[in-house]
Design a protein around this motif. Structure first.
Motif, short mmCIF file in Angstrom:
data_model
loop_
_atom_site.label_atom_id
_atom_site.label_comp_id
_atom_site.label_asym_id
_atom_site.label_seq_id
_atom_site.Cartn_x
_atom_site.Cartn_y
_atom_site.Cartn_z
N ASP A 80 0.82 -1.21 0.00
CA ASP A 80 0.00 0.00 0.00
C ASP A 80 0.85 1.26 0.00
O ASP A 80 0.46 2.28 -0.56
CB ASP A 80 -0.93 0.03 1.22
CG ASP A 80 -2.05 -0.99 1.10
OD1 ASP A 80 -2.40 -1.38 -0.03
OD2 ASP A 80 -2.58 -1.39 2.16
N TYR A 82 4.37 3.43 2.20
CA TYR A 82 4.85 3.93 3.49
C TYR A 82 5.81 5.07 3.23
O TYR A 82 6.19 5.35 2.10
CB TYR A 82 5.53 2.80 4.29
CG TYR A 82 6.67 2.12 3.58
CD1 TYR A 82 7.99 2.53 3.77
CD2 TYR A 82 6.44 1.05 2.70
CE1 TYR A 82 9.04 1.90 3.12
CE2 TYR A 82 7.48 0.41 2.06
CZ TYR A 82 8.78 0.84 2.27
OH TYR A 82 9.82 0.22 1.62
N LYS A 107 -1.62 3.76 7.02
CA LYS A 107 -2.73 4.62 6.60
C LYS A 107 -2.26 5.45 5.42
O LYS A 107 -1.05 5.60 5.21
CB LYS A 107 -3.18 5.53 7.75
CG LYS A 107 -2.20 6.65 8.05
CD LYS A 107 -2.77 7.66 9.05
CE LYS A 107 -1.87 8.89 9.12
NZ LYS A 107 -2.47 9.93 9.94
N PRO A 108 -3.18 6.05 4.66
CA PRO A 108 -2.76 6.99 3.62
C PRO A 108 -2.08 8.20 4.26
O PRO A 108 -2.57 8.74 5.26
CB PRO A 108 -4.07 7.39 2.93
CG PRO A 108 -5.02 6.28 3.26
CD PRO A 108 -4.62 5.80 4.63
N GLY A 110 -0.68 12.06 3.76
CA GLY A 110 -0.82 13.24 2.90
C GLY A 110 0.52 13.88 2.58
O GLY A 110 1.55 13.57 3.16
#
Length: 124
Positions: A80, A82, A107-108, A110
């Motif tokens: 995903d 990092y 988590k995503p 920003g």
């Protein structure tokens, strides 16, 4: 080096939530996490800032990145994505003067990382 917080962790003088260690590095969870997984990966050798890295330290610094990728895979967020971050000196936010690689994931994330505090005047 006597008062270095991270040297004390390396020398087992103060506790840390260690998630990885080998003969070159120690990785432990950040006490003020900025993501679901936020570890600090540090060399066992004291190097104050990125400006103090020598050619002899290059293998160790590369090993910090390798450990970050290994931990990201083990924690299940490598695919995903990092973030890894080095901060160098006070303007970049370095508060402990022993180089450390932040590994953030889970988590995503920003961009820019500090959107709430970023104040840029593009006309200057």
């Amino acid at each position: 080096m006597m008062d270095c917080l991270f040297c004390k962790i390396v020398n087992n003088e103060i506790p840390a939530d260690i998630v990885y260690q080998d003969d070159k590095v120690v990785a432990f969870m950040d006490i003020n996490p900025q993501a679901p997984f936020h570890a600090l990966i540090i060399p066992r050798k004291h190097i104050a800032t990125l400006n103090d890295i020598t050619v002899a330290d290059c293998e160790t610094v590369g090993h910090l990145q390798w450990v970050a990728a290994k931990l990201a895979a083990e924690q299940g967020f490598a695919e995903d994505g990092y973030r890894t971050v080095f901060n160098c000196n006070s303007h970049a936010g370095q508060t402990v003067y022993h180089i450390h690689l932040h590994l953030l994931g889970g988590k995503p994330l920003g961009w820019p990382p500090y959107q709430d505090t970023l104040k840029v005047n593009l006309n200057n």
